[in-house]
Scaffold this active site. Structure first.
Site, mmCIF file in Angstrom:
data_model
loop_
_atom_site.group_PDB
_atom_site.id
_atom_site.type_symbol
_atom_site.label_atom_id
_atom_site.label_comp_id
_atom_site.label_asym_id
_atom_site.label_seq_id
_atom_site.Cartn_x
_atom_site.Cartn_y
_atom_site.Cartn_z
ATOM 1 N N HIS A 143 -6.793 -0.483 -6.663
ATOM 2 C CA HIS A 143 -7.374 0.712 -7.281
ATOM 3 C C HIS A 143 -7.759 1.730 -6.224
ATOM 4 O O HIS A 143 -7.662 2.931 -6.427
ATOM 5 C CB HIS A 143 -8.608 0.328 -8.096
ATOM 6 N N ASP B 153 13.518 -6.146 -10.310
ATOM 7 C CA ASP B 153 13.768 -7.502 -10.793
ATOM 8 C C ASP B 153 15.251 -7.846 -10.794
ATOM 9 O O ASP B 153 15.624 -8.978 -10.525
ATOM 10 C CB ASP B 153 13.182 -7.683 -12.202
ATOM 11 N N CYS C 111 14.543 2.799 -13.210
ATOM 12 C CA CYS C 111 13.114 2.973 -12.946
ATOM 13 C C CYS C 111 12.594 2.045 -11.855
ATOM 14 O O CYS C 111 11.416 2.054 -11.537
ATOM 15 C CB CYS C 111 12.308 2.820 -14.231
HETATM 16 C C1 PEP Z 1 11.718 -3.360 -12.160
HETATM 17 O O1 PEP Z 1 11.733 -4.576 -12.278
HETATM 18 O O2 PEP Z 1 12.549 -2.718 -11.476
HETATM 19 C C2 PEP Z 1 10.683 -2.548 -12.817
HETATM 20 C C3 PEP Z 1 10.744 -1.242 -12.830
HETATM 21 O O3 PEP Z 1 9.645 -3.196 -13.390
HETATM 22 P P1 PEP Z 1 8.447 -3.888 -12.579
HETATM 23 O O4 PEP Z 1 8.510 -3.413 -11.157
HETATM 24 O O5 PEP Z 1 7.206 -3.467 -13.280
HETATM 25 O O6 PEP Z 1 8.763 -5.345 -12.721
HETATM 26 MG MG MG Z 2 10.594 -5.614 -13.782
#
Ligand code: PEP
Ligand code: MG
Length: 585
Positions: free
Chosen positions: A190, A456, A503
């Site tokens: 935070h 991931d 993302c």
């Molecule tokens: C990802 O896995 O690329 C993602 C955007 O989700 P997180 O980083 O929250 O697992």
């Molecule tokens: Mg992810």
């Protein structure tokens, strides 16, 4: 002396060190008589009450400084003051062990790390520090000690501390606190989040900087590179004064991009959205021209508290962001718990492989009550803005169908209850599990969009734990496997007429972002502080050229080949585009 840590908040600070010492209390431990139990409990409760009042004041200050919604961290602190781990345990000790309040509280605080020790997750460790901060606050009240604050600071300074609590960071005045450096902490703490939203340069995770630095020493803090120089030479000082000036100038210059389209030189326009984990990032996203939120990591809404957020609370949070983002859309990802993200109040059994275990959509499909509350809030919020829903960690079509069935049920219930909601919300899935990537053509017929969760996807397709630094060298975003998977996902999606975003962190990295662009993604969703930089790079290249580079990369056999080629073709270009306005040291 130069020390390297984690770049937590960008910018350069040059100034004198102010050492913030960790509080240590001398505590007397003694047995109490049976008749004294109630008095000790009363003292303890009064200390908690006082801590609550103090936090209410800090929360008020936070609201004024960083906005109503952004002050949620201090509301979370207030919730922690009711956490059974802290309160019930201490009261139990006073009653059962007949210990005085201070000693009972200290024992509770000492036991907390062992409870969390088995969990590697940064989030849990951060939460532990939050509890510790609150524990110290109660202790101070019990001992009648004045609270230590940064407001005593007379001159401008760089704060050096073992660790800083968000309550310290929020009291920082931007003009007075030039920056801060801490021994511990991660980017998701935070404290780091607040530093970014206040735009105070910060470096965390520096090891023992608080012991190595003498009060009053000259310090250069480089929040861009995660570097701190103590007692710099005159040459380093003059070089960094120039870097600081250039950085401020560069930031200012980038701002002109905020309302320009993210369009390549040959006219390919893609959507450039922001990833957010909470309301505190929305203002930077808006200021720097985000065209929507491409990933809202809602699990943070469930953290740092003792009970799950209610439907109304979630509605309030989602609605607020949806309204602020209009005319653009907000993609709300449903709860992605598990892996490295846990809640203390929601028991996930200890697993040998948490990243491959009971998490995200798997958990939601079993804990339907929790899932339904979130879906209700999302559907209701969608009538106030442009909201899309996205499921995380989907591994196959059955999970999408099950989730959609629950979504339909929720719609039916809302309709019967006469509660307004968006009837036809768009549904998307994260493509972050290899099985989903390989069957993307099948999944594409079930949903409205895909978003590549490259963090991931890389971890699972290369079998490399994304949080284990021992195998970090194997974590290769440009590995042929990753490129082929992404390419085939994009092709399948486009064949079925749906759009694909990205993302994961690849989208925020200039080089990988261009490779994604060349592979044909329709949207990039990036960290809010990266928006302008990525936009500048997009605007400085030809799409055709990135397509040609990505096509070449797809033919290669090893990640060292792809890396070398991508760097040879793109690194200088990226540097030139960014350095148009900036003289990097
Ligand atoms: C990802 O896995 O690329 C993602 C955007 O989700 P997180 O980083 O929250 O697992
Ligand atoms: Mg992810």
């Amino acid at each position: 002396m130069t020390k390297r840590g984690i770049a937590a908040s960008p910018g350069i600070a040059i100034g004198r060190a102010y050492i913030l010492k960790k509080e240590e209390f001398s505590i007397l431990e003694y047995k109490i008589e049976k008749e004294e139990i109630e008095t000790e409990i009363k003292r303890f409760r009064e200390a908690i009450e006082k801590a609550k009042q103090e936090l209410e004041i800090i929360k008020k200050k936070a609201k004024e400084r960083i906005g109503e919604k952004e002050a949620y961290i201090f509301q979370a602190y207030l919730y922690i003051l009711e956490d059974p781990l802290l309160i019930d345990e201490t009261e139990r000790r006073i009653r059962k062990e007949r210990l005085n309040a201070e000693a009972s509280l200290r024992k509770t605080l000492q036991l907390l790390p062992t409870r969390f020790a088995s969990v590697q997750a940064e989030i849990i460790r951060e939460r532990f520090r939050d509890i510790e901060d609150i524990g110290n606050r109660i202790m101070r009240n019990l001992l009648n000690k004045p609270s230590l604050t940064l407001s005593h600071l007379k001159d401008k300074a760089i704060i050096i501390a073992s660790d800083l609590a968000p309550s310290d960071t929020i009291s920082m005045e931007k003009g007075k606190i030039l920056g801060f450096a801490t021994d511990i902490g991660g980017r998701t703490s935070h404290t780091a989040i607040i530093a970014r939203s206040l735009e105070i340069p910060a470096v965390v995770g520096l090891g023992n900087i608080s012991e190595m630095t003498k009060a009053g020493s000259m310090v250069i803090l480089d929040g861009n590179k995660g570097k701190v120089i103590i007692n710099p030479s005159l040459r380093q000082l003059s070089r960094y004064h120039k870097t600081q000036e250039d950085f401020l100038h560069y930031r200012e210059k980038l701002r002109v991009l905020r309302s320009l389209p993210p369009q390549t030189l040959d006219g390919r326009e893609i959507e450039l959205a922001a990833n957010i984990a909470g309301p505190e990032e929305i203002d930077i996203a808006l200021r720097d021209g985000a065209e929507g939120v491409g990933l809202y990591r809602t699990e943070y809404l469930y953290m740092n508290r003792s009970v799950l957020p209610t439907e109304e609370e979630q509605l309030e949070a989602y609605k607020n962001i949806a309204e602020k983002m209009l005319p653009y859309s907000v993609i709300i990802r449903t709860l992605d718990l598990g892996g490295d993200k846990f809640l203390s109040h929601f028991p996930i059994p200890q697993e040998i492989n948490p990243f491959m275990g009971w998490r995200a959509i798997r958990l939601c499909l079993e804990k339907i009550d929790i899932f339904k509350v979130q879906l209700r809030a999302i559907l209701r919020a969608a009538s106030f803005g442009k909201v899309k829903v996205m499921y995380p960690m989907v591994s196959g079509i059955e999970e999408i169908r099950k989730a959609n069935k629950i979504l339909s049920q929720v719609k039916k219930e809302l309709r019967e209850e006469g509660i307004p909601f968006a009837q036809d919300i768009e549904i998307g899935v994260m493509i972050e599990v290899p099985s989903a990537a390989i069957t993307a053509d099948i999944l594409a017929r079930e949903v409205d969009f895909f978003s590549l969760g490259t963090n991931d996807l890389i971890q699972y397709s290369l079998a490399v734990d994304r949080v284990n630094e021992k195998v970090a060298y194997l974590y290769q975003p440009l590995h042929p496997t990753v490129l082929r998977l992404i390419d085939s996902v994009i092709k399948s999606a486009h064949r079925e007429g749906i759009w694909v975003g990205a993302c994961g962190e690849m989208a925020s990295d200039p080089l990988s972002a261009l490779v994604l662009l060349g592979l044909g993604v329709d949207e990039l969703s990036v960290a809010p502080t990266s928006l302008l930089e990525i936009k500048k790079i997009i605007r400085g290249v030809k799409w055709e050229e990135t397509q040609e580079i990505s096509a070449e990369l797809l033919k290669m056999r090893t990640s060292s080949q792809t890396r070398r080629y991508a760097r040879a073709r793109l690194s200088t270009k990226i540097k030139d585009i960014l350095e148009e306005d900036r003289n990097v040291e």
